[in-house]
Scaffold this motif. Structure first.
Motif, PDB file in Angstrom:
ATOM      1  N   LYS A 249       0.840  -1.192   0.000  1.00  0.00           N
ATOM      2  CA  LYS A 249       0.000   0.000   0.000  1.00  0.00           C
ATOM      3  C   LYS A 249       0.873   1.240   0.000  1.00  0.00           C
ATOM      4  O   LYS A 249       1.965   1.248   0.584  1.00  0.00           O
ATOM      5  CB  LYS A 249      -0.923   0.025   1.224  1.00  0.00           C
ATOM      6  N   LYS A 250       0.343   2.308  -0.637  1.00  0.00           N
ATOM      7  CA  LYS A 250       0.979   3.619  -0.587  1.00  0.00           C
ATOM      8  C   LYS A 250       0.032   4.553   0.152  1.00  0.00           C
ATOM      9  O   LYS A 250      -1.127   4.720  -0.248  1.00  0.00           O
ATOM     10  CB  LYS A 250       1.257   4.130  -1.996  1.00  0.00           C
ATOM     11  N   VAL A 251       0.514   5.137   1.240  1.00  0.00           N
ATOM     12  CA  VAL A 251      -0.336   5.940   2.118  1.00  0.00           C
ATOM     13  C   VAL A 251       0.287   7.319   2.301  1.00  0.00           C
ATOM     14  O   VAL A 251       1.487   7.443   2.572  1.00  0.00           O
ATOM     15  CB  VAL A 251      -0.509   5.268   3.495  1.00  0.00           C
ATOM     16  N   THR A 252      -0.537   8.362   2.152  1.00  0.00           N
ATOM     17  CA  THR A 252      -0.071   9.723   2.364  1.00  0.00           C
ATOM     18  C   THR A 252       0.001  10.028   3.851  1.00  0.00           C
ATOM     19  O   THR A 252      -0.948   9.734   4.604  1.00  0.00           O
ATOM     20  CB  THR A 252      -1.016  10.733   1.691  1.00  0.00           C
ATOM     21  N   LEU A 253       1.096  10.595   4.302  1.00  0.00           N
ATOM     22  CA  LEU A 253       1.258  10.930   5.710  1.00  0.00           C
ATOM     23  C   LEU A 253       0.458  12.191   6.054  1.00  0.00           C
ATOM     24  O   LEU A 253       0.111  12.979   5.164  1.00  0.00           O
ATOM     25  CB  LEU A 253       2.733  11.166   6.032  1.00  0.00           C
ATOM     26  N   PRO A 254       0.168  12.387   7.351  1.00  0.00           N
ATOM     27  CA  PRO A 254      -0.576  13.583   7.758  1.00  0.00           C
ATOM     28  C   PRO A 254       0.148  14.858   7.301  1.00  0.00           C
ATOM     29  O   PRO A 254       1.378  14.938   7.323  1.00  0.00           O
ATOM     30  CB  PRO A 254      -0.606  13.483   9.287  1.00  0.00           C
ATOM     31  N   VAL A 255      -0.631  15.855   6.885  1.00  0.00           N
ATOM     32  CA  VAL A 255      -0.072  17.118   6.425  1.00  0.00           C
ATOM     33  C   VAL A 255       0.456  17.908   7.613  1.00  0.00           C
ATOM     34  O   VAL A 255      -0.209  18.019   8.653  1.00  0.00           O
ATOM     35  CB  VAL A 255      -1.134  17.935   5.670  1.00  0.00           C
ATOM     36  N   ALA A 256       1.649  18.477   7.471  1.00  0.00           N
ATOM     37  CA  ALA A 256       2.262  19.246   8.552  1.00  0.00           C
ATOM     38  C   ALA A 256       1.656  20.640   8.629  1.00  0.00           C
ATOM     39  O   ALA A 256       1.280  21.237   7.609  1.00  0.00           O
ATOM     40  CB  ALA A 256       3.766  19.346   8.346  1.00  0.00           C
ATOM     41  N   LEU A 257       1.548  21.160   9.862  1.00  0.00           N
ATOM     42  CA  LEU A 257       1.053  22.512  10.077  1.00  0.00           C
ATOM     43  C   LEU A 257       2.161  23.520   9.763  1.00  0.00           C
ATOM     44  O   LEU A 257       3.344  23.251   9.972  1.00  0.00           O
ATOM     45  CB  LEU A 257       0.606  22.688  11.527  1.00  0.00           C
ATOM     46  N   THR A 258       1.746  24.696   9.273  1.00  0.00           N
ATOM     47  CA  THR A 258       2.736  25.752   9.038  1.00  0.00           C
ATOM     48  C   THR A 258       3.173  26.388  10.351  1.00  0.00           C
ATOM     49  O   THR A 258       4.276  26.913  10.456  1.00  0.00           O
ATOM     50  CB  THR A 258       2.160  26.820   8.103  1.00  0.00           C
ATOM     51  N   SER A 259       2.280  26.346  11.341  1.00  0.00           N
ATOM     52  CA  SER A 259       2.633  26.858  12.656  1.00  0.00           C
ATOM     53  C   SER A 259       1.905  26.037  13.710  1.00  0.00           C
ATOM     54  O   SER A 259       0.781  25.574  13.485  1.00  0.00           O
ATOM     55  CB  SER A 259       2.270  28.335  12.795  1.00  0.00           C
TER      56      SER A 259
END
Length: 818
Positions: A249-259
């Protein structure tokens, strides 16, 4: 099978403060009093059951010792005095429901498993009434494998967690503290499951959008593991995962916050917990606050000034309790920004040991000395539950039912199903400590959520803590209007007859405090009112069946009509008092039960229907049916066969003639047999015929009324229990008749005294010894003694208990008998 009722009015000062000053009050002024109020008004209880063994068969007696404790200190509770124990089948339906009296925080009990129980895996559940006010996940749960010799060739499916099709071969990622923040290196934990819903070993890589490999991914235990990642602005990240069975499987990791804020917790140091707080993408001009709490008790609240957008704190482990500790980071407006769970082990629990077994050749008795000490090797005098089983092959203790240690200190405070919780307590190796920390990263705290607490979302307390057996309900009109200040009377029938009177409150509710009752009792509730349209509704006590816990193979067999598993609604005021109509939300079960009936009017065409579900706990048909059959009364007559006395049913409109029995289509004249000659466990349905149009088909023989009795024919899962539902009966105005299940009577574990000559002539039972209360003396010692057969080659000993100051003890050991 835990609570609700209006306690919000007890917190006016808190709500006022939160509402008026919520935008400006600092964590220092808001959080300590808020959490203190929550802990005082909503004390938490935990339940643990020590079972005599893991595996049982239909017809067995399952024995247990229940420990009911205050969650803050694991000391025996003085809040609840009644314990409820349910057994659920693979459809999460209750098949057995029992109640037991709790004395000094404990009770010894047993569960009789019916002979007809299907082979499979079940869920045993235990809770108090007070616990019902909170999440059902907080109940005690464990899985039980139950066999049935009649279908022993069928295999028992492996225990699995519930999953949906879109969750098969799934992996989830959990950044430490809750969020990834650009520019800050964070630990990311993961949990991978296979198509059974259990943890699956995985491996793989972490890449950015260009395919550049940034980190490797490898699970260590139960599909869990961790890796580090430093996200940067403008980039995205993926996990390329290979499961053990070859699925990729290919899974996208959680998006990082800018702050935002990030937490990094080091729990591997022996003496201190080191916590680092980092801020990214913002200027931290105001301080932050780090709160540490365990079991709703605030341990510390520390102010941190983030110079250079980072700060750290070291907390001595000696100031933290053994168990799960929750760290929450707040900004200066008391808004939670990050959270982390850790497990603290101060090695301050009891030390239990068992000595070498000694067989006394004179009487084939085995003796095993046991000893209890505290962390400083001081003797401990306390009560312990002890089980010894005949272990034919060695067993990994980490796969057994959760121990009292793993249950009270770990699983009772975490969200979701925990695989092999005993694994985390088998040693103190660094690898296992790291695996336990992975569990903390991937499972959520479940006793409360800070955002809800700060917003004033407190539990509704509907179920008060029970100090004795109670019956409660409400009286209302057919349109739902309450009837306050109404006289209500509870009448007990049978040998232990008594009457209790009360008055409904302003909401039309009533409560009867009952004496200590055991087994089944027949009750009537009578409302004194002139109203012609009345509903008497008993509280539906049994909690929702669905647990979301684990998938288990199907079982089923229980449901007495009692206030503990059904809410009974009696609607009165009809003019046709002689007619009885029973309406059920689930007619299919009743239709199945009466399908093979030989009723001359057609199956199910009756004034009233009693099914096998209503007779589940019935041993005596005469007692069970008296008071339950509307329009039917019983007379005591001499039995010509037994020369004793029997109860004979008569219809109120039956011209003073006893009712005709029709058993599997064969009419039986009154006096030829008694109801008690028909085993209640063999009955599938009883149809009550009293109306002229229904009894006409039976001619003069049926003019006194007819009971059409159909015995079990198979083709039905007799163990399955319906969802709780209201039952509406048209009857005498202001009266409800029902069956109540009291406390289960305690059964002593039978230990035979076999002479030496018999030792080689018998097969030993699986449970060789069970004593729910073994007391160690002032030296912390006791000696177990029980007979043993020549066929026993290996035994397994389990000891569990709690000292008076709330220290927990657990010991498991296997012996080879020579």
């Amino acid at each position: 099978m835990i609570i609700k009722k209006g306690l919000l009015f007890l917190l006016p000062a808190i709500f006022f403060r939160m509402t008026v000053f919520g935008q400006t009050a600092s964590p220092e002024s808001k959080i300590p009093p808020l959490l203190q109020q929550f802990g005082e008004k909503f004390p938490q209880e935990k339940v643990h059951l020590h079972l005599d063994r893991n595996n049982h068969s239909s017809g067995d007696t399952l024995r247990f010792r229940a420990y009911v404790v205050n969650a803050q200190n694991n000391q025996f509770t003085d809040l609840s005095k009644v314990l409820y124990v349910d057994l659920l089948n693979s459809q999460d339906s209750r098949v057995i429901e029992l109640r037991f009296p709790v004395n000094d925080g404990g009770v010894s009990g047993w569960v009789a498993l019916p002979d007809s129980m299907e082979r499979g895996t079940y869920t045993l559940r235990a809770y108090t009434a007070w616990m019902r006010n909170f999440k059902p996940e907080l109940f005690y749960h464990t899985s039980l494998k139950i066999g049935n010799p009649a279908n022993s060739k069928q295999s028992i499916p492996r225990e699995t967690k519930k999953t949906r099709n879109d969750e098969l071969h799934n992996i989830q990622f959990f950044p430490e503290g809750g969020d990834l923040v650009n520019g800050i290196t964070s630990v990311i934990a993961f949990k991978a499951i296979n198509n059974t819903g259990l943890g699956e070993d995985v491996s793989g890589t972490i890449t950015d959008e260009s395919g550049k490999i940034l980190s490797n991914l490898q699970s260590s235990f139960a599909g869990m593991g961790r890796f580090n990642l430093t996200p940067t602005q403008g980039h995205s990240y993926e996990a390329h995962v290979r499961f053990k069975d070859g699925v990729t499987k290919k899974v996208t990791l959680p998006v990082a916050l800018t702050s935002g804020y990030a937490l990094a917790v080091n729990n591997q140091d022996k003496a201190n917990v080191i916590i680092q707080v980092m801020a990214g993408g913002l200027k931290a001009t105001e301080p932050v606050w780090l709160a540490a709490q365990a079991n709703n008790k605030l341990i510390s609240l520390t102010k941190l000034d983030l110079s250079n957008n980072q700060g750290s704190i070291s907390i001595p482990k000696r100031t933290l309790p053994t168990g799960i500790v929750q760290f929450t980071l707040f900004n200066n407006l008391s808004e939670p920004k990050a959270e982390r769970l850790i497990f603290i082990d101060r090695h301050d629990q009891l030390r239990l040991n068992a000595g070498t077994p000694k067989i006394l050749s004179t009487n084939s008795v085995i003796q095993i000395p046991i000893e209890a000490t505290d962390q400083l090797a001081n003797p401990v005098s306390a009560n312990f539950s002890v089980a010894v089983v005949n272990r034919k092959t060695p067993v990994d203790s980490t796969t057994l039912t959760p121990s009292i240690l793993s249950d009270l200190l770990l699983t009772s405070d975490l969200n979701g199903y925990i695989e092999y919780p005993n694994h985390y307590f088998k040693s103190r190796e660094p690898q296992i400590s790291l695996q336990l920390d992975n569990l903390m990263l991937t499972q959520g705290w479940r006793r409360f959520i800070w955002k809800d607490l700060l917003a004033g979302k407190f539990p509704d307390v509907i179920y008060p803590a029970q100090t004795q057996q109670t019956l409660s309900g409400k009286i209302q009109t057919g349109k739902g209007s309450t009837l306050p200040k109404q006289n209500v009377m509870l009448v007990s029938k049978g040998d232990s007859a008594f009457t209790i009177r009360t008055v409904t409150d302003s909401k039309g509710r009533f409560t009867f405090n009952l004496p200590d009752l055991q087994e089944q009792h027949q009750f009537s509730i009578i409302a004194s009112t002139d109203s012609k349209d009345i509903n008497i509704i008993l509280d539906q006590f049994a909690p929702a069946d669905s647990t979301g816990y684990v998938v288990k193979e199907e079982l089923s067999n229980y449901p007495a009509q009692s206030p503990t598993n059904q809410a009974h609604t009696i609607k009165n005021g009809t003019r046709q008092l002689s007619e009885v109509v029973v309406k059920s939300k689930k007619l299919s079960a009743t239709e199945k039960a009466v399908a093979p009936s030989a009723n001359f009017n057609g199956a199910g065409n009756a004034n009233q229907i009693i099914t096998y579900k209503d007779l589940n706990h019935c041993d005596n048909l005469e007692i069970c049916l008296e008071g339950r059959l509307v329009g039917v009364y019983f007379r005591i007559k001499k039995d010509p066969f037994s020369h004793g006395y029997t109860k004979v049913p008569y219809s109120t409109g039956g011209l003073n003639k006893p009712m005709l029995f029709v058993l599997d289509g064969v009419p039986i004249q009154p006096g030829q047999i008694s109801l008690n000659s028909i085993p209640a466990g063999n009955v599938q349905s009883i149809e009550v015929l009293r109306s002229g149009s229904l009894i006409a088909a039976y001619g003069l023989a049926g003019s006194g009324g007819v009971l059409v009795i159909t015995t079990k024919k198979g083709g039905i899962n007799y163990n399955e229990m319906d969802e709780p539902e209201d039952i509406t009966v048209t009857s005498t105005p202001g009266v409800i008749n029902f069956t109540y299940n009291g406390y289960q009577k305690y059964r002593e574990f039978y230990v035979p005294k076999y002479p030496v000559a018999d030792r080689t002539k018998r097969n030993s039972p699986e449970t060789l010894f069970w004593n729910p209360v073994v007391k160690t003396d002032d030296r912390g010692q006791s000696v177990l003694e029980f007979p043993i057969g020549a066929d026993v080659k290996n035994i397994a000993l389990t000891i569990e208990g709690i000292s008076g100051d709330g220290k927990i003890g657990y010991h498991y050991q296997e012996y080879a008998i020579k």
